[in-house]
Design a protein around this motif. Sequence first.
Motif, PDB file in Angstrom:
ATOM      1  N   TYR A   1      -7.211  -0.558  18.239  1.00 21.57           N
ATOM      2  CA  TYR A   1      -8.011  -1.762  17.535  1.00 21.57           C
ATOM      3  C   TYR A   1      -7.128  -2.661  16.992  1.00 21.57           C
ATOM      4  CZ  TYR A   1     -12.588   0.654  17.967  1.00 21.57           C
ATOM      5  OH  TYR A   1     -13.696   1.078  18.858  1.00 21.57           O
ATOM      6  N   VAL A   2      -7.770  -3.733  16.778  1.00 19.47           N
ATOM      7  CA  VAL A   2      -6.947  -4.911  16.442  1.00 19.47           C
ATOM      8  C   VAL A   2      -7.772  -5.683  15.204  1.00 19.47           C
ATOM      9  CG1 VAL A   2      -6.009  -7.210  17.054  1.00 19.47           C
ATOM     10  CG2 VAL A   2      -6.272  -5.504  18.742  1.00 19.47           C
ATOM     11  N   ILE A   3      -6.987  -6.164  14.257  1.00 18.58           N
ATOM     12  CA  ILE A   3      -7.519  -6.967  13.112  1.00 18.58           C
ATOM     13  C   ILE A   3      -7.195  -8.307  13.163  1.00 18.58           C
ATOM     14  CG2 ILE A   3      -7.453  -7.421  10.516  1.00 18.58           C
ATOM     15  CD1 ILE A   3      -6.771  -4.127  10.409  1.00 18.58           C
ATOM     16  N   GLU A   4      -8.112  -9.143  13.320  1.00 22.51           N
ATOM     17  CA  GLU A   4      -7.888 -10.689  13.153  1.00 22.51           C
ATOM     18  C   GLU A   4      -7.367 -10.973  11.733  1.00 22.51           C
ATOM     19  OE1 GLU A   4     -10.398 -14.534  12.850  1.00 22.51           O
ATOM     20  OE2 GLU A   4     -11.115 -13.199  14.240  1.00 22.51           O
ATOM     21  N   GLU A   5      -6.017 -11.159  11.740  1.00 21.94           N
ATOM     22  CA  GLU A   5      -5.249 -11.310  10.410  1.00 21.94           C
ATOM     23  C   GLU A   5      -5.820 -12.279   9.366  1.00 21.94           C
ATOM     24  OE1 GLU A   5      -1.173 -10.619  10.480  1.00 21.94           O
ATOM     25  OE2 GLU A   5      -1.155  -9.457  12.303  1.00 21.94           O
ATOM     26  N   ASP A   6      -6.208 -13.463  10.309  1.00 21.75           N
ATOM     27  CA  ASP A   6      -6.515 -14.726   9.448  1.00 21.75           C
ATOM     28  C   ASP A   6      -7.968 -14.438   8.790  1.00 21.75           C
ATOM     29  OD1 ASP A   6      -4.397 -16.278  10.307  1.00 21.75           O
ATOM     30  OD2 ASP A   6      -5.371 -17.105  11.840  1.00 21.75           O
ATOM     31  N   GLY A   7      -8.773 -13.595   9.286  1.00 21.48           N
ATOM     32  CA  GLY A   7      -9.971 -13.517   8.620  1.00 21.48           C
ATOM     33  C   GLY A   7     -10.047 -12.301   7.901  1.00 21.48           C
ATOM     34  N   CYS A   8      -9.046 -11.191   7.826  1.00 19.70           N
ATOM     35  CA  CYS A   8      -8.811 -10.117   6.809  1.00 19.70           C
ATOM     36  C   CYS A   8      -8.903 -10.653   5.297  1.00 19.70           C
ATOM     37  CB  CYS A   8      -7.731  -9.459   7.248  1.00 19.70           C
ATOM     38  SG  CYS A   8      -7.369  -7.940   6.168  1.00 19.70           S
ATOM     39  N   ILE A   9      -9.586  -9.708   4.477  1.00 15.88           N
ATOM     40  CA  ILE A   9      -9.892 -10.195   3.109  1.00 15.88           C
ATOM     41  C   ILE A   9      -9.028  -9.075   2.326  1.00 15.88           C
ATOM     42  CG2 ILE A   9     -11.908 -11.622   3.165  1.00 15.88           C
ATOM     43  CD1 ILE A   9     -13.248  -8.806   2.283  1.00 15.88           C
ATOM     44  N   ASP A  10      -7.951  -8.187   2.922  1.00 14.18           N
ATOM     45  CA  ASP A  10      -7.146  -7.249   2.365  1.00 14.18           C
ATOM     46  C   ASP A  10      -8.109  -6.250   1.366  1.00 14.18           C
ATOM     47  OD1 ASP A  10      -4.852  -6.280   1.788  1.00 14.18           O
ATOM     48  OD2 ASP A  10      -4.514  -7.382   0.086  1.00 14.18           O
ATOM     49  N   CYS A  11      -9.339  -5.876   1.953  1.00 12.67           N
ATOM     50  CA  CYS A  11     -10.156  -4.952   1.034  1.00 12.67           C
ATOM     51  C   CYS A  11      -9.717  -3.601   1.254  1.00 12.67           C
ATOM     52  CB  CYS A  11     -11.485  -5.041   1.220  1.00 12.67           C
ATOM     53  SG  CYS A  11     -11.949  -4.579   2.807  1.00 12.67           S
ATOM     54  N   GLY A  12      -8.969  -2.867   2.427  1.00 13.47           N
ATOM     55  CA  GLY A  12      -8.557  -1.747   2.656  1.00 13.47           C
ATOM     56  C   GLY A  12      -9.713  -0.521   3.130  1.00 13.47           C
ATOM     57  N   ALA A  13     -10.859  -1.321   3.339  1.00  8.92           N
ATOM     58  CA  ALA A  13     -12.032  -0.532   3.771  1.00  8.92           C
ATOM     59  C   ALA A  13     -11.613   0.249   5.034  1.00  8.92           C
ATOM     60  CB  ALA A  13     -13.452  -1.086   4.070  1.00  8.92           C
ATOM     61  N   CYS A  14     -10.849  -0.424   6.072  1.00 12.41           N
ATOM     62  CA  CYS A  14     -10.569   0.287   7.318  1.00 12.41           C
ATOM     63  C   CYS A  14      -9.453   1.343   6.947  1.00 12.41           C
ATOM     64  CB  CYS A  14     -10.059  -0.659   8.128  1.00 12.41           C
ATOM     65  SG  CYS A  14      -8.708  -1.828   7.299  1.00 12.41           S
ATOM     66  N   ALA A  15      -8.492   1.221   6.054  1.00  8.66           N
ATOM     67  CA  ALA A  15      -7.460   2.262   5.621  1.00  8.66           C
ATOM     68  C   ALA A  15      -8.056   3.441   5.195  1.00  8.66           C
ATOM     69  CB  ALA A  15      -6.448   1.233   4.924  1.00  8.66           C
ATOM     70  N   ASN A  16      -9.185   3.234   4.145  1.00  6.73           N
ATOM     71  CA  ASN A  16      -9.823   4.281   3.786  1.00  6.73           C
ATOM     72  C   ASN A  16     -10.407   5.216   4.603  1.00  6.73           C
ATOM     73  OD1 ASN A  16      -9.099   3.301   1.276  1.00  6.73           O
ATOM     74  ND2 ASN A  16     -10.715   2.230   0.931  1.00  6.73           N
ATOM     75  N   VAL A  17     -10.791   4.849   5.690  1.00  4.09           N
ATOM     76  CA  VAL A  17     -11.561   5.732   6.706  1.00  4.09           C
ATOM     77  C   VAL A  17     -10.590   6.304   7.966  1.00  4.09           C
ATOM     78  CG1 VAL A  17     -14.023   5.039   6.086  1.00  4.09           C
ATOM     79  CG2 VAL A  17     -12.568   3.908   8.043  1.00  4.09           C
ATOM     80  N   CYS A  18      -9.655   5.814   8.041  1.00  4.05           N
ATOM     81  CA  CYS A  18      -8.681   5.962   9.436  1.00  4.05           C
ATOM     82  C   CYS A  18      -7.993   7.303   9.235  1.00  4.05           C
ATOM     83  CB  CYS A  18      -7.506   4.638   9.519  1.00  4.05           C
ATOM     84  SG  CYS A  18      -6.720   5.269  10.880  1.00  4.05           S
ATOM     85  N   PRO A  19      -8.291   8.071  10.170  1.00  2.00           N
ATOM     86  CA  PRO A  19      -7.682   9.510  10.199  1.00  2.00           C
ATOM     87  C   PRO A  19      -6.254   9.478  10.385  1.00  2.00           C
ATOM     88  CG  PRO A  19      -8.791   9.255  12.190  1.00  2.00           C
ATOM     89  CD  PRO A  19      -9.381   8.083  11.375  1.00  2.00           C
ATOM     90  N   THR A  20      -5.550   8.404  10.707  1.00  2.00           N
ATOM     91  CA  THR A  20      -4.176   8.419  11.118  1.00  2.00           C
ATOM     92  C   THR A  20      -3.262   7.438  10.361  1.00  2.00           C
ATOM     93  OG1 THR A  20      -4.533   6.714  12.888  1.00  2.00           O
ATOM     94  CG2 THR A  20      -4.541   9.261  13.560  1.00  2.00           C
ATOM     95  N   ASP A  21      -4.132   6.673   9.326  1.00  2.00           N
ATOM     96  CA  ASP A  21      -3.667   5.629   8.420  1.00  2.00           C
ATOM     97  C   ASP A  21      -2.845   4.427   9.447  1.00  2.00           C
ATOM     98  OD1 ASP A  21      -4.122   7.341   5.871  1.00  2.00           O
ATOM     99  OD2 ASP A  21      -2.203   8.268   6.486  1.00  2.00           O
ATOM    100  N   ALA A  22      -3.452   4.289  10.473  1.00  2.00           N
ATOM    101  CA  ALA A  22      -2.882   3.095  11.374  1.00  2.00           C
ATOM    102  C   ALA A  22      -3.061   1.718  10.478  1.00  2.00           C
ATOM    103  CB  ALA A  22      -3.792   3.172  12.693  1.00  2.00           C
TER     104      ALA A  22
END
Length: 56
Positions: free
Chosen positions: A31-52
């Motif tokens: 998966y890819v995160i569009e860095e310009d639009g990312c608001i640095d909330c960490g919601a994605c990191a909180n659910v990722c099983p591999t800490d990607a």
Amino acid sequence: MAYKINESCINCGACEPECPVDVITAGDDIYVIEEDGCIDCGACANVCPTDAPQPQ
């Protein structure tokens, strides 16, 4: 600071629906995160099983 998904991504898709600004999309192998639009909330990191998703 934005998050970026690293090579430990297993392409499970858990992160995509958690993103409140819809900037996570499926890439070829990971998966890819569009860095310009990312608001640095960490919601994605909180659910990722591999800490990607990692802050950059």
